[in-house]
Design a protein around this motif. Sequence first.
Motif, PDB file in Angstrom:
ATOM      1  N   SER A 102       0.979  -1.207  -0.123  1.00 12.24           N
ATOM      2  CA  SER A 102      -0.170  -0.032  -0.008  1.00 12.24           C
ATOM      3  C   SER A 102       0.849   1.350  -0.062  1.00 12.24           C
ATOM      4  O   SER A 102       0.520   2.177  -0.722  1.00 12.24           O
ATOM      5  N   ARG A 103       1.752   1.287   0.776  1.00 12.72           N
ATOM      6  CA  ARG A 103       2.850   2.425   0.735  1.00 12.72           C
ATOM      7  C   ARG A 103       3.676   2.730  -0.444  1.00 12.72           C
ATOM      8  O   ARG A 103       3.746   3.650  -0.689  1.00 12.72           O
ATOM      9  N   ILE A 104       3.735   1.524  -1.233  1.00 14.37           N
ATOM     10  CA  ILE A 104       4.561   1.590  -2.582  1.00 14.37           C
ATOM     11  C   ILE A 104       3.624   2.297  -3.585  1.00 14.37           C
ATOM     12  O   ILE A 104       4.098   3.054  -4.352  1.00 14.37           O
ATOM     13  N   ARG A 105       2.447   1.803  -3.427  1.00 19.08           N
ATOM     14  CA  ARG A 105       1.304   2.331  -4.509  1.00 19.08           C
ATOM     15  C   ARG A 105       1.222   3.819  -4.144  1.00 19.08           C
ATOM     16  O   ARG A 105       1.140   4.686  -5.065  1.00 19.08           O
ATOM     17  N   ARG A 106       1.394   4.266  -2.955  1.00 18.01           N
ATOM     18  CA  ARG A 106       0.992   5.737  -2.583  1.00 18.01           C
ATOM     19  C   ARG A 106       2.256   6.513  -3.063  1.00 18.01           C
ATOM     20  O   ARG A 106       2.111   7.629  -3.559  1.00 18.01           O
ATOM     21  N   GLU A 107       3.355   5.809  -2.768  1.00 12.81           N
ATOM     22  CA  GLU A 107       4.640   6.734  -3.163  1.00 12.81           C
ATOM     23  C   GLU A 107       4.685   6.985  -4.807  1.00 12.81           C
ATOM     24  O   GLU A 107       5.039   8.150  -5.139  1.00 12.81           O
ATOM     25  N   ILE A 108       4.117   5.820  -5.541  1.00 13.36           N
ATOM     26  CA  ILE A 108       4.148   6.109  -6.942  1.00 13.36           C
ATOM     27  C   ILE A 108       2.830   6.974  -7.241  1.00 13.36           C
ATOM     28  O   ILE A 108       3.311   8.088  -7.954  1.00 13.36           O
ATOM     29  N   SER A 109       1.929   7.168  -6.595  1.00 13.05           N
ATOM     30  CA  SER A 109       0.845   8.028  -6.861  1.00 13.05           C
ATOM     31  C   SER A 109       1.113   9.260  -6.717  1.00 13.05           C
ATOM     32  O   SER A 109       1.018  10.402  -7.178  1.00 13.05           O
ATOM     33  N   ASP A 110       1.962   9.408  -5.417  1.00 13.06           N
ATOM     34  CA  ASP A 110       2.403  10.867  -5.133  1.00 13.06           C
ATOM     35  C   ASP A 110       3.544  11.485  -6.265  1.00 13.06           C
ATOM     36  O   ASP A 110       3.296  12.719  -6.421  1.00 13.06           O
ATOM     37  N   ARG A 111       4.172  10.513  -6.974  1.00 15.60           N
ATOM     38  CA  ARG A 111       5.149  11.100  -7.888  1.00 15.60           C
ATOM     39  C   ARG A 111       4.297  11.411  -9.412  1.00 15.60           C
ATOM     40  O   ARG A 111       4.618  12.470  -9.961  1.00 15.60           O
ATOM     41  N   VAL A 112       3.094  10.694  -9.524  1.00 19.12           N
ATOM     42  CA  VAL A 112       2.565  10.838 -10.420  1.00 19.12           C
ATOM     43  C   VAL A 112       1.817  12.317 -10.627  1.00 19.12           C
ATOM     44  O   VAL A 112       1.868  13.001 -11.282  1.00 19.12           O
ATOM     45  N   GLY A 138       4.111  15.438 -10.807  1.00 18.95           N
ATOM     46  CA  GLY A 138       4.607  15.894 -12.134  1.00 18.95           C
ATOM     47  C   GLY A 138       6.124  15.691 -12.581  1.00 18.95           C
ATOM     48  O   GLY A 138       6.272  15.874 -13.702  1.00 18.95           O
ATOM     49  N   VAL A 139       6.604  14.979 -11.527  1.00 19.05           N
ATOM     50  CA  VAL A 139       8.109  14.925 -12.081  1.00 19.05           C
ATOM     51  C   VAL A 139       8.392  13.600 -12.650  1.00 19.05           C
ATOM     52  O   VAL A 139       7.594  12.523 -12.518  1.00 19.05           O
ATOM     53  N   ASP A 140       9.338  13.538 -13.350  1.00 18.36           N
ATOM     54  CA  ASP A 140       9.817  12.231 -14.014  1.00 18.36           C
ATOM     55  C   ASP A 140      10.123  11.141 -12.783  1.00 18.36           C
ATOM     56  O   ASP A 140      11.095  11.670 -11.873  1.00 18.36           O
ATOM     57  N   TYR A 141      10.210  10.051 -13.008  1.00 14.22           N
ATOM     58  CA  TYR A 141      10.395   9.045 -12.081  1.00 14.22           C
ATOM     59  C   TYR A 141      10.613   7.636 -12.710  1.00 14.22           C
ATOM     60  O   TYR A 141      10.123   7.410 -13.895  1.00 14.22           O
ATOM     61  N   ALA A 142      11.406   6.810 -12.035  1.00 13.47           N
ATOM     62  CA  ALA A 142      11.382   5.270 -12.404  1.00 13.47           C
ATOM     63  C   ALA A 142      11.053   4.563 -11.332  1.00 13.47           C
ATOM     64  O   ALA A 142      11.102   4.664 -10.278  1.00 13.47           O
ATOM     65  N   VAL A 143      10.425   3.221 -11.599  1.00 14.47           N
ATOM     66  CA  VAL A 143       9.996   2.200 -10.567  1.00 14.47           C
ATOM     67  C   VAL A 143      10.873   1.036 -11.263  1.00 14.47           C
ATOM     68  O   VAL A 143      10.852   0.504 -12.199  1.00 14.47           O
ATOM     69  N   GLY A 144      11.577   0.471 -10.264  1.00 15.67           N
ATOM     70  CA  GLY A 144      12.357  -0.761 -10.418  1.00 15.67           C
ATOM     71  C   GLY A 144      11.906  -1.974  -9.533  1.00 15.67           C
ATOM     72  O   GLY A 144      11.583  -1.661  -8.642  1.00 15.67           O
ATOM     73  N   TYR A 145      11.521  -3.103 -10.126  1.00 12.37           N
ATOM     74  CA  TYR A 145      11.165  -4.270  -9.760  1.00 12.37           C
ATOM     75  C   TYR A 145      12.319  -5.232  -9.488  1.00 12.37           C
ATOM     76  O   TYR A 145      12.923  -5.459 -10.456  1.00 12.37           O
ATOM     77  N   ILE A 146      12.672  -5.733  -8.059  1.00 10.43           N
ATOM     78  CA  ILE A 146      13.963  -6.375  -8.107  1.00 10.43           C
ATOM     79  C   ILE A 146      13.663  -7.988  -7.250  1.00 10.43           C
ATOM     80  O   ILE A 146      12.713  -7.825  -6.346  1.00 10.43           O
ATOM     81  N   GLY A 203       7.226  -8.341  -0.776  1.00  7.88           N
ATOM     82  CA  GLY A 203       7.217  -9.803  -0.182  1.00  7.88           C
ATOM     83  C   GLY A 203       8.094 -10.658  -0.624  1.00  7.88           C
ATOM     84  O   GLY A 203       8.453 -10.691  -1.814  1.00  7.88           O
ATOM     85  N   GLY A 204       8.637 -11.648   0.249  1.00  8.29           N
ATOM     86  CA  GLY A 204       9.499 -12.775  -0.330  1.00  8.29           C
ATOM     87  C   GLY A 204      10.739 -12.002  -0.766  1.00  8.29           C
ATOM     88  O   GLY A 204      11.226 -11.266   0.026  1.00  8.29           O
ATOM     89  N   ASP A 205      11.250 -12.408  -1.695  1.00 10.78           N
ATOM     90  CA  ASP A 205      12.471 -11.882  -2.508  1.00 10.78           C
ATOM     91  C   ASP A 205      12.209 -10.624  -3.376  1.00 10.78           C
ATOM     92  O   ASP A 205      13.102 -10.365  -4.102  1.00 10.78           O
ATOM     93  N   ASP A 206      10.951 -10.113  -3.293  1.00 14.87           N
ATOM     94  CA  ASP A 206      10.316  -9.117  -4.411  1.00 14.87           C
ATOM     95  C   ASP A 206      10.623  -7.726  -3.662  1.00 14.87           C
ATOM     96  O   ASP A 206       9.974  -7.536  -2.583  1.00 14.87           O
ATOM     97  N   PHE A 207      11.184  -6.771  -4.215  1.00 13.62           N
ATOM     98  CA  PHE A 207      11.368  -5.177  -3.714  1.00 13.62           C
ATOM     99  C   PHE A 207      11.139  -4.514  -4.837  1.00 13.62           C
ATOM    100  O   PHE A 207      11.323  -4.701  -6.178  1.00 13.62           O
ATOM    101  N   VAL A 208      10.656  -3.267  -4.343  1.00 13.05           N
ATOM    102  CA  VAL A 208      10.365  -2.237  -5.254  1.00 13.05           C
ATOM    103  C   VAL A 208      11.062  -0.939  -4.856  1.00 13.05           C
ATOM    104  O   VAL A 208      11.168  -0.472  -3.732  1.00 13.05           O
ATOM    105  N   ILE A 209      11.872  -0.178  -6.253  1.00 17.31           N
ATOM    106  CA  ILE A 209      12.457   1.166  -5.808  1.00 17.31           C
ATOM    107  C   ILE A 209      11.666   2.115  -6.339  1.00 17.31           C
ATOM    108  O   ILE A 209      11.378   1.791  -7.540  1.00 17.31           O
ATOM    109  N   VAL A 210      11.622   3.195  -6.133  1.00 17.01           N
ATOM    110  CA  VAL A 210      11.281   4.638  -6.750  1.00 17.01           C
ATOM    111  C   VAL A 210      12.055   5.593  -6.721  1.00 17.01           C
ATOM    112  O   VAL A 210      12.542   6.001  -5.735  1.00 17.01           O
TER     113      VAL A 210
END
Length: 318
Positions: free
Chosen positions: A145-155, A158-166, A212-219
Amino acid sequence: MDPAGDRPDVILVVDDDEDIARFVEFNLRLHGFEVLHAGDGQEALEVIERHRPDLAVVDLMMPRIDGLELTRRLRADPMTSALPVIMLTAKGMTSDKVNGLSAGADDYLVKPFDTAELVARVSSTLRRNKEFREVSPLTGLPGNSRIRREISDRVRSGVDYAVGYIDIDRFKSVNDRYGFVCGDEFISALARSLHRAVVSIGLPPAFLGHVGGDDFVIVCTPSQVRPLTSRAVVDFEKAADALYDATDRERGFVELKDRRGNIRRAALVTLSIGVSLSDSGKRFTDPLEAIAVASEMKTVAKSQPGSYVAVDRRRGVT
């Protein structure tokens, strides 16, 4: 209070006004909370580092580091980005509330306030945090939920951003060879490597979450992708090598038996990282879309040998 009954929630009160701090502390303790106190934002950062409170009640106006700057710093650090913050303001002005919420505060209270409102705001914010801004018990990082909120805030910004799935390549081989407890050590090692990488790239602050598990997201910003992922890959591979036993580490693979009793070899773990990019032409309107594209690119990365970063060039370039 903690619904599980294991321990009371710990509230940090950050206010340079001793009278208000004592008033807040007394009433929160009366309702079963444990309370810590800091006189300003600088002291608060030190207390948070040592004690990891469950929520912070932060005054807006303070010497050294004020409430807005403290909240921004908490949100910029992956280890404190999910800490709920209630901002105290004496002015009651709309601009103060907006600034506080924009900096990342979860709620605000206008001074003077009564005891019932204070306890109600603290209790409801804690409840929302546990329900919607869950934290991984293994890594201490914010979840979906916090990950989605972070991306929504960047959307919205209006700034350019990148989302990394690891994730970790051949992670199942670690669990099969050494067991789930050791598998958790690999996940924790990845969390630490990503955290060090996020901190090393400096400002603007990047965000790190644990799906969760071995999955991480960076923004982060598009220009931060390469230095961040490069640092994380080198750091993690070194840390992971140290978790293997000497024999497996030296020969560069583990031996596993399949269901039929046949021996198969699995190379040591590496990382696959998929990256989606926003650009000035067409932006993601839904955070799930940005995550889905990054996940798709992670699948592309998995088709390559070794640790690999696959960037979706259809939406821009780093």
